[in-house]
Write an enzyme that holds these catalytic residues in place. Structure first.
Site, PDB file in Angstrom:
ATOM      1  N   GLY A 218       0.818  -1.195   0.000  1.00  0.00           N
ATOM      2  CA  GLY A 218       0.000   0.000   0.000  1.00  0.00           C
ATOM      3  C   GLY A 218       0.853   1.246   0.000  1.00  0.00           C
ATOM      4  O   GLY A 218       0.398   2.341   0.298  1.00  0.00           O
ATOM      5  N   GLU A 259       5.072  -6.837   0.302  1.00  0.00           N
ATOM      6  CA  GLU A 259       4.629  -7.311  -1.006  1.00  0.00           C
ATOM      7  C   GLU A 259       4.108  -6.162  -1.863  1.00  0.00           C
ATOM      8  O   GLU A 259       2.935  -6.116  -2.196  1.00  0.00           O
ATOM      9  CB  GLU A 259       3.551  -8.385  -0.828  1.00  0.00           C
ATOM     10  CG  GLU A 259       2.485  -7.955   0.161  1.00  0.00           C
ATOM     11  CD  GLU A 259       1.520  -9.058   0.558  1.00  0.00           C
ATOM     12  OE1 GLU A 259       1.955 -10.213   0.638  1.00  0.00           O
ATOM     13  OE2 GLU A 259       0.351  -8.731   0.780  1.00  0.00           O
ATOM     14  N   PRO A 260       4.984  -5.249  -2.238  1.00  0.00           N
ATOM     15  CA  PRO A 260       4.538  -4.079  -2.996  1.00  0.00           C
ATOM     16  C   PRO A 260       4.340  -4.374  -4.484  1.00  0.00           C
ATOM     17  O   PRO A 260       5.056  -5.185  -5.068  1.00  0.00           O
ATOM     18  CB  PRO A 260       5.684  -3.075  -2.826  1.00  0.00           C
ATOM     19  CG  PRO A 260       6.789  -3.805  -2.159  1.00  0.00           C
ATOM     20  CD  PRO A 260       6.422  -5.230  -2.009  1.00  0.00           C
ATOM     21  N   GLY A 261       3.366  -3.707  -5.039  1.00  0.00           N
ATOM     22  CA  GLY A 261       3.175  -3.730  -6.478  1.00  0.00           C
ATOM     23  C   GLY A 261       3.452  -2.342  -7.039  1.00  0.00           C
ATOM     24  O   GLY A 261       4.463  -2.074  -7.683  1.00  0.00           O
ATOM     25  N   ARG A 298      -7.625   3.242 -14.722  1.00  0.00           N
ATOM     26  CA  ARG A 298      -7.506   3.853 -13.398  1.00  0.00           C
ATOM     27  C   ARG A 298      -8.137   5.251 -13.289  1.00  0.00           C
ATOM     28  O   ARG A 298      -8.796   5.542 -12.294  1.00  0.00           O
ATOM     29  CB  ARG A 298      -6.034   3.916 -12.947  1.00  0.00           C
ATOM     30  CG  ARG A 298      -5.403   2.523 -12.772  1.00  0.00           C
ATOM     31  CD  ARG A 298      -4.039   2.579 -12.101  1.00  0.00           C
ATOM     32  NE  ARG A 298      -4.141   2.764 -10.676  1.00  0.00           N
ATOM     33  CZ  ARG A 298      -4.011   3.897 -10.036  1.00  0.00           C
ATOM     34  NH1 ARG A 298      -3.713   5.002 -10.687  1.00  0.00           N
ATOM     35  NH2 ARG A 298      -4.161   3.955  -8.737  1.00  0.00           N
ATOM     36  N   TYR A 302     -10.913   4.736 -10.515  1.00  0.00           N
ATOM     37  CA  TYR A 302     -10.530   5.219  -9.187  1.00  0.00           C
ATOM     38  C   TYR A 302     -10.431   6.743  -9.119  1.00  0.00           C
ATOM     39  O   TYR A 302      -9.924   7.253  -8.128  1.00  0.00           O
ATOM     40  CB  TYR A 302      -9.129   4.699  -8.809  1.00  0.00           C
ATOM     41  CG  TYR A 302      -8.926   3.211  -8.804  1.00  0.00           C
ATOM     42  CD1 TYR A 302      -9.623   2.386  -7.933  1.00  0.00           C
ATOM     43  CD2 TYR A 302      -7.974   2.630  -9.650  1.00  0.00           C
ATOM     44  CE1 TYR A 302      -9.394   1.023  -7.908  1.00  0.00           C
ATOM     45  CE2 TYR A 302      -7.729   1.271  -9.624  1.00  0.00           C
ATOM     46  CZ  TYR A 302      -8.443   0.471  -8.748  1.00  0.00           C
ATOM     47  OH  TYR A 302      -8.198  -0.871  -8.724  1.00  0.00           O
ATOM     48  N   CYS A 328     -16.611   3.845 -26.603  1.00  0.00           N
ATOM     49  CA  CYS A 328     -17.968   4.380 -26.529  1.00  0.00           C
ATOM     50  C   CYS A 328     -18.463   4.359 -25.090  1.00  0.00           C
ATOM     51  O   CYS A 328     -19.367   3.615 -24.715  1.00  0.00           O
ATOM     52  CB  CYS A 328     -18.892   3.611 -27.453  1.00  0.00           C
ATOM     53  SG  CYS A 328     -18.330   3.727 -29.144  1.00  0.00           S
ATOM     54  N   GLU A 329     -17.785   5.105 -24.276  1.00  0.00           N
ATOM     55  CA  GLU A 329     -18.076   5.343 -22.860  1.00  0.00           C
ATOM     56  C   GLU A 329     -17.436   6.686 -22.586  1.00  0.00           C
ATOM     57  O   GLU A 329     -16.607   7.144 -23.364  1.00  0.00           O
ATOM     58  CB  GLU A 329     -17.366   4.321 -21.952  1.00  0.00           C
ATOM     59  CG  GLU A 329     -17.768   2.887 -22.105  1.00  0.00           C
ATOM     60  CD  GLU A 329     -19.054   2.525 -21.407  1.00  0.00           C
ATOM     61  OE1 GLU A 329     -19.517   3.300 -20.544  1.00  0.00           O
ATOM     62  OE2 GLU A 329     -19.596   1.457 -21.724  1.00  0.00           O
ATOM     63  N   TYR A 356      -1.189  -1.610 -12.423  1.00  0.00           N
ATOM     64  CA  TYR A 356      -2.637  -1.654 -12.633  1.00  0.00           C
ATOM     65  C   TYR A 356      -3.051  -0.922 -13.905  1.00  0.00           C
ATOM     66  O   TYR A 356      -4.063  -0.244 -13.958  1.00  0.00           O
ATOM     67  CB  TYR A 356      -3.377  -1.104 -11.399  1.00  0.00           C
ATOM     68  CG  TYR A 356      -2.883  -1.763 -10.141  1.00  0.00           C
ATOM     69  CD1 TYR A 356      -3.158  -3.104  -9.904  1.00  0.00           C
ATOM     70  CD2 TYR A 356      -2.063  -1.089  -9.235  1.00  0.00           C
ATOM     71  CE1 TYR A 356      -2.657  -3.746  -8.778  1.00  0.00           C
ATOM     72  CE2 TYR A 356      -1.557  -1.725  -8.108  1.00  0.00           C
ATOM     73  CZ  TYR A 356      -1.857  -3.055  -7.888  1.00  0.00           C
ATOM     74  OH  TYR A 356      -1.354  -3.689  -6.795  1.00  0.00           O
TER      75      TYR A 356
HETATM   76  C1  LIG Z   1      -2.651  -5.799  -4.506  1.00  0.00           C
HETATM   77  C2  LIG Z   1      -1.969  -6.357  -3.355  1.00  0.00           C
HETATM   78  C3  LIG Z   1      -0.689  -5.899  -3.012  1.00  0.00           C
HETATM   79  C4  LIG Z   1       0.026  -4.782  -3.732  1.00  0.00           C
HETATM   80  O1  LIG Z   1      -0.509  -3.544  -3.403  1.00  0.00           O
HETATM   81  P1  LIG Z   1       0.175  -2.193  -3.939  1.00  0.00           P
HETATM   82  O2  LIG Z   1      -0.685  -1.117  -3.438  1.00  0.00           O
HETATM   83  O3  LIG Z   1       0.199  -2.263  -5.426  1.00  0.00           O
HETATM   84  O4  LIG Z   1       1.544  -2.141  -3.403  1.00  0.00           O
HETATM   85  C5  LIG Z   1      -0.080  -6.519  -1.949  1.00  0.00           C
HETATM   86  N1  LIG Z   1      -0.689  -7.514  -1.264  1.00  0.00           N
HETATM   87  C6  LIG Z   1      -1.910  -7.967  -1.566  1.00  0.00           C
HETATM   88  C7  LIG Z   1      -2.507  -9.070  -0.789  1.00  0.00           C
HETATM   89  C8  LIG Z   1      -2.594  -7.407  -2.621  1.00  0.00           C
HETATM   90  O5  LIG Z   1      -3.816  -7.850  -2.919  1.00  0.00           O
END
Ligand SMILES: *Cc1c(COP(=O)(O)O)cnc(C)c1O
Length: 403
Positions: A218, A259-261, A298, A302, A328-329, A356
């Site tokens: 997050g 666990e960052p994305g 996004r 969001y 077409c939105e 994302y």
């Molecule tokens: C999506 C997700 C993440 C990654 O979140 P980010 O905001 O992209 O860092 C980590 N853990 C879990 C379980 C998720 O579902």
């Protein structure tokens, strides 16, 4: 990456195009590692769902990261990319016991987010270690669409149900080797986040077989000038100390996990798109591009702000534009943005398109998904081809019903 280079990529691979900067991914990863350098055992699991191209996963493999996955298919992608099963965590929500059994069969670490499945799993497989996903009910961020730690969130097992967890563990004799939280995107209040970690530390105290604590992610990144980002360095100082004190006081030799994305890949990505039409109306000037919510949802989903630049005319006079897609939105990328003067045919660059973005793309309006290109040390590598009509009809079964 320079504008000229980016424009040359749209000539080589066609527009629209996703471009990812490998060096930015690497530097973000190293930033996180450095912030927690005083923790003896640290593991970063990249959240595959942010950007799931196998060539991107391979970068994380080379960096010695693990993977965080939310579906059995993501697990399979990770294995295809060469990850060992023990470097993959499966953190789904609301899935069937069968899917969890499939993941178990593939040998990956299981994370369970509800009491019902925890009990069923524990009864059937008391020897298979599992991690439990807790919900500490602390909000470390603002937007409720992407915050998942609050009281009415569907994610995790409520901290108030800890006695029930203990009862399940006792009755089944199951092994809990990890404890996890993921409070959702947008952590800008470090102290709120630290409070959530304290709740996790407390609930971890009575778990005998614990090997790791996973603090999820997050982490907030900057989408525009002046945005508040998660201060990773401050978090590193504060949480490392708490963590090191905790393992000292409990005598448990634990691994700290994240666990960052978004933090790892958001800023590395750009969506390049060409302007089809410049349309003057009585209220605004629309720039219609050859992309839309089918490629980057996004902004519409969001209300996310994605910075937009005209890389074909960076020195041009700034004017106000509303940049819209061709779907077409109502697919508005940005309203009343000050952008260097736009002509038809110009290439616009939409920033923060690594996380994302492609992974949420669709074929709506029967449009092709774009190609993806990875850039490393000035060289470009095609990592996904643009789709063709064959992709749109693939798996369709043509039936002529006799009417
Ligand atoms: C999506 C997700 C993440 C990654 O979140 P980010 O905001 O992209 O860092 C980590 N853990 C879990 C379980 C998720 O579902």
């Amino acid at each position: 990456m320079e504008n000229k280079f980016l424009i040359s990529l749209t000539k080589k691979y066609e527009s629209p195009l996703y471009v990812y900067d490998a060096e930015k991914i690497i530097s973000q990863y190293n930033r996180l590692i450095n912030a927690f350098s005083s923790v003896k055992k640290l593991k970063i699991n990249y959240a595959v769902k942010a950007l799931s191209n196998i060539s991107i996963l391979k970068i994380f493999k080379s960096l010695n990261a693990g993977l965080d996955t939310v579906s059995v298919q993501e697990v399979q992608l990770g294995l295809k990319a060469g990850f060992a099963p023990h470097d993959i965590i499966f953190t789904p929500n609301g899935v069937s016991l069968e899917e969890i059994e499939q993941a178990m069969g593939l040998g990956v670490q299981i994370n369970i987010d509800n009491l019902s499945i925890l009990e069923q799993f524990g009864q059937k497989y008391p020897k298979v270690p599992v991690c439990i996903r807790m919900n500490p009910h602390i909000m470390a961020g603002g937007n409720s669409k992407i915050s998942v730690g609050h009281i009415d969130s569907k994610f995790g097992i409520s901290i108030h149900q800890l006695p029930l967890i203990h009862r399940v563990v006792k009755n089944t004799g199951m092994l809990i080797n990890g404890i996890h939280m993921h409070t959702g995107s947008d952590i800008y209040d470090i102290d709120a986040f630290i409070r959530a970690t304290e709740i996790l530390f407390d609930s971890a105290r009575d778990l005998q077989d614990l090997e790791y604590i996973d603090f999820g992610s997050g982490f907030k990144v900057s989408y525009k000038e002046g945005d508040v980002e998660t201060d990773i360095e401050e978090l590193g100082i504060k949480l490392s100390k708490k963590f090191n004190d905790y393992i000292k006081s409990t005598g448990k030799d634990l691994t700290l996990m994240f666990e960052p994305g978004k933090f790892l890949v958001s800023e590395a990505g750009k969506l390049l798109t060409s302007v089809n039409v410049v349309k003057q109306t009585t209220s605004t000037v629309f720039a219609s591009v050859d992309s839309g919510l089918n490629h980057l949802i996004r902004p519409m989903f969001y209300d996310a702000y994605h910075h937009i630049e005209n890389i074909s005319n960076p020195g041009g006079k700034e004017r106000f534009y509303t940049v819209v897609g061709y779907i077409c939105e109502t697919d508005t990328f940005g309203s009343n943005r000050q952008i260097n003067e736009i002509k038809e045919g110009d290439v616009l660059c939409i920033n923060n398109a690594g996380a994302y973005a492609f992974s949420m793309a669709s074929n709506y309006n029967s449009r092709y998904r774009p190609a993806e290109v990875l850039v490393y040390q000035g060289k470009d590598y095609l990592i996904r081809e643009r789709e063709t009509i064959e992709d749109l009809v693939y798996k369709q079964v043509e039936v002529d019903i006799d009417l």
